[in-house]
Scaffold this motif. Sequence first.
Motif, PDB file in Angstrom:
ATOM      1  N   LEU A 237       0.793  -1.184  -0.029  1.00  0.00           N
ATOM      2  CA  LEU A 237       0.133  -0.128   0.049  1.00  0.00           C
ATOM      3  C   LEU A 237       0.737   1.258   0.071  1.00  0.00           C
ATOM      4  O   LEU A 237       0.626   2.169  -0.822  1.00  0.00           O
ATOM      5  CB  LEU A 237      -1.004  -0.064   1.104  1.00  0.00           C
ATOM      6  CG  LEU A 237      -1.786   1.307   1.494  1.00  0.00           C
ATOM      7  CD1 LEU A 237      -2.595   1.265   0.288  1.00  0.00           C
ATOM      8  CD2 LEU A 237      -2.689   1.192   2.725  1.00  0.00           C
ATOM      9  N   LEU A 238       2.108   1.247   0.577  1.00  0.00           N
ATOM     10  CA  LEU A 238       2.904   2.474   0.855  1.00  0.00           C
ATOM     11  C   LEU A 238       3.670   2.634  -0.570  1.00  0.00           C
ATOM     12  O   LEU A 238       3.898   3.746  -0.916  1.00  0.00           O
ATOM     13  CB  LEU A 238       3.953   2.176   1.794  1.00  0.00           C
ATOM     14  CG  LEU A 238       3.380   2.405   3.279  1.00  0.00           C
ATOM     15  CD1 LEU A 238       4.522   2.050   4.264  1.00  0.00           C
ATOM     16  CD2 LEU A 238       2.986   3.692   3.571  1.00  0.00           C
ATOM     17  N   VAL A 242       3.507   5.981  -2.299  1.00  0.00           N
ATOM     18  CA  VAL A 242       4.323   7.016  -3.006  1.00  0.00           C
ATOM     19  C   VAL A 242       4.437   7.145  -4.410  1.00  0.00           C
ATOM     20  O   VAL A 242       4.753   8.259  -4.980  1.00  0.00           O
ATOM     21  CB  VAL A 242       5.805   6.234  -2.400  1.00  0.00           C
ATOM     22  CG1 VAL A 242       6.807   6.856  -3.010  1.00  0.00           C
ATOM     23  CG2 VAL A 242       5.874   6.171  -1.029  1.00  0.00           C
ATOM     24  N   ASP A 243       3.875   6.234  -5.157  1.00  0.00           N
ATOM     25  CA  ASP A 243       3.945   6.314  -6.543  1.00  0.00           C
ATOM     26  C   ASP A 243       2.779   7.348  -6.759  1.00  0.00           C
ATOM     27  O   ASP A 243       3.243   8.260  -7.911  1.00  0.00           O
ATOM     28  CB  ASP A 243       3.426   4.949  -7.096  1.00  0.00           C
ATOM     29  CG  ASP A 243       3.462   5.126  -8.489  1.00  0.00           C
ATOM     30  OD1 ASP A 243       4.383   5.238  -9.249  1.00  0.00           O
ATOM     31  OD2 ASP A 243       1.992   4.860  -9.182  1.00  0.00           O
ATOM     32  N   ARG A 244       1.636   7.531  -6.161  1.00  0.00           N
ATOM     33  CA  ARG A 244       0.652   8.541  -6.229  1.00  0.00           C
ATOM     34  C   ARG A 244       0.944   9.807  -5.738  1.00  0.00           C
ATOM     35  O   ARG A 244       0.352  10.999  -5.738  1.00  0.00           O
ATOM     36  CB  ARG A 244      -0.684   8.281  -5.695  1.00  0.00           C
ATOM     37  CG  ARG A 244      -1.145   6.835  -6.497  1.00  0.00           C
ATOM     38  CD  ARG A 244      -1.603   7.212  -7.766  1.00  0.00           C
ATOM     39  NE  ARG A 244      -2.217   5.854  -8.372  1.00  0.00           N
ATOM     40  CZ  ARG A 244      -3.446   5.591  -8.243  1.00  0.00           C
ATOM     41  NH1 ARG A 244      -4.301   6.364  -7.423  1.00  0.00           N
ATOM     42  NH2 ARG A 244      -3.966   4.479  -8.813  1.00  0.00           N
ATOM     43  N   ASP A 294      -8.933   7.732   5.606  1.00  0.00           N
ATOM     44  CA  ASP A 294      -9.573   8.342   4.584  1.00  0.00           C
ATOM     45  C   ASP A 294      -8.926   8.528   3.369  1.00  0.00           C
ATOM     46  O   ASP A 294      -9.529   8.641   2.223  1.00  0.00           O
ATOM     47  CB  ASP A 294     -10.138   9.752   5.070  1.00  0.00           C
ATOM     48  CG  ASP A 294     -11.038   9.638   6.439  1.00  0.00           C
ATOM     49  OD1 ASP A 294     -11.574   8.439   6.592  1.00  0.00           O
ATOM     50  OD2 ASP A 294     -11.420  10.596   7.082  1.00  0.00           O
ATOM     51  N   GLU A 295      -7.762   8.771   3.305  1.00  0.00           N
ATOM     52  CA  GLU A 295      -6.923   9.096   2.131  1.00  0.00           C
ATOM     53  C   GLU A 295      -6.398   7.735   1.350  1.00  0.00           C
ATOM     54  O   GLU A 295      -6.501   7.691   0.114  1.00  0.00           O
ATOM     55  CB  GLU A 295      -5.671   9.983   2.278  1.00  0.00           C
ATOM     56  CG  GLU A 295      -5.971  11.405   2.805  1.00  0.00           C
ATOM     57  CD  GLU A 295      -4.524  12.126   3.234  1.00  0.00           C
ATOM     58  OE1 GLU A 295      -3.635  11.447   3.063  1.00  0.00           O
ATOM     59  OE2 GLU A 295      -4.791  13.381   3.594  1.00  0.00           O
ATOM     60  N   LEU A 299      -7.362   3.701  -2.319  1.00  0.00           N
ATOM     61  CA  LEU A 299      -5.985   3.228  -3.004  1.00  0.00           C
ATOM     62  C   LEU A 299      -5.943   1.835  -2.739  1.00  0.00           C
ATOM     63  O   LEU A 299      -5.072   1.201  -3.348  1.00  0.00           O
ATOM     64  CB  LEU A 299      -4.689   3.925  -2.472  1.00  0.00           C
ATOM     65  CG  LEU A 299      -4.766   5.464  -2.836  1.00  0.00           C
ATOM     66  CD1 LEU A 299      -3.427   5.986  -2.155  1.00  0.00           C
ATOM     67  CD2 LEU A 299      -4.925   5.818  -4.200  1.00  0.00           C
ATOM     68  N   CYS A 300      -6.597   0.997  -1.956  1.00  0.00           N
ATOM     69  CA  CYS A 300      -6.814  -0.018  -1.834  1.00  0.00           C
ATOM     70  C   CYS A 300      -6.937  -1.192  -2.725  1.00  0.00           C
ATOM     71  O   CYS A 300      -6.399  -2.434  -3.219  1.00  0.00           O
ATOM     72  CB  CYS A 300      -7.439  -0.654  -0.477  1.00  0.00           C
ATOM     73  SG  CYS A 300      -6.994   0.147   0.996  1.00  0.00           S
TER      74      CYS A 300
END
Length: 324
Positions: A237-238, A242-244, A294-295, A299-300
């Motif tokens: 997930l990290l 980082v990619d986004r 919330d952020e 992205l999951c």
Amino acid sequence: MYRQSHTKWNGGIDSCPECGGRIVSGGEIVCRDCGIVLDASPTDRRPRRTRPQARDGGRATGGPLTPMYANRRLSSYIGRGRDARGSHVSERTRRRLRRQRTRQRRAARSANKQTLQPGLAEVARVCAVLDATSTVRESASVLFREALAENLLYGRAYESIAGASVYLGARRVQVVRTLTEVAKVSRCPSNSVRRDVRFLQRKLAVATGPVSPTAYLPRLQSTLGLNEQLVRQARQLLAVVVDRNCHSGRDPKGVAAGAIYTVARLENGSRDLTQSEVATAADITAETVRARFDEFQPLCPDCSNEGGIPSSAGSDGDQTADGE
């Protein structure tokens, strides 16, 4: 390899016994023409020249020098009542040894060395309390010596400078130690340590890049008792975060804690891991964990494509404060 080992010194040969070619010696004794190995592990009889400036020709005559000690671990010990063989010395010799100890103590206590010795001792104490490695202690000792050489300790407590040196030294060698942890074990107030950290960064131009959020995952795993699968999903997930570029401008501790909490909530809908527990382990507030949740929740599904969090579990993650 040749069945019988040969060397150019005790073997008494200058040519290859197979082809008569020239023998060269480096890491191995080999023939330059046919390539046969005559000796694979020759004895290096050359002296160890670890100290070219030594008077005895550069030979190593003691332990390596280190900046962690005031005398760099290069000093003489003057005994008291016995000689090197353990025999008692005369009264006249004891008086002479006492005078030599006095002169040695006075020579070692110049204006800077009076602060250097207790300062390095404070660095060693802080590193011992934090269970830091010798690499961190050595890096912090170098920073403290630089601050002392630049006369940056005037008007400041050496305990505060020592704590700031430990924090910046850990950052230099990419070891995660928070400023709150260092300030808590320091003998000075927390505000003084934080002020001196900024002071040393400005005066010594200490380049410390931002800490990656992934570096905080092992600490959170050890504190919260997480399994390896959950930490692996949080690392995935990290990578998406980082990619986004969703971590820019945010505390890396909060980003790592938010990823841990998001994965724990959306993996099976369990509430065993609360926001308060994650916030306490990461030394942040529960509001920060809730904001990162919330952020990171949208992205999951991107992680599920790489074998991470199941995408169907994302519908069970509603915004709750877990009883807070």
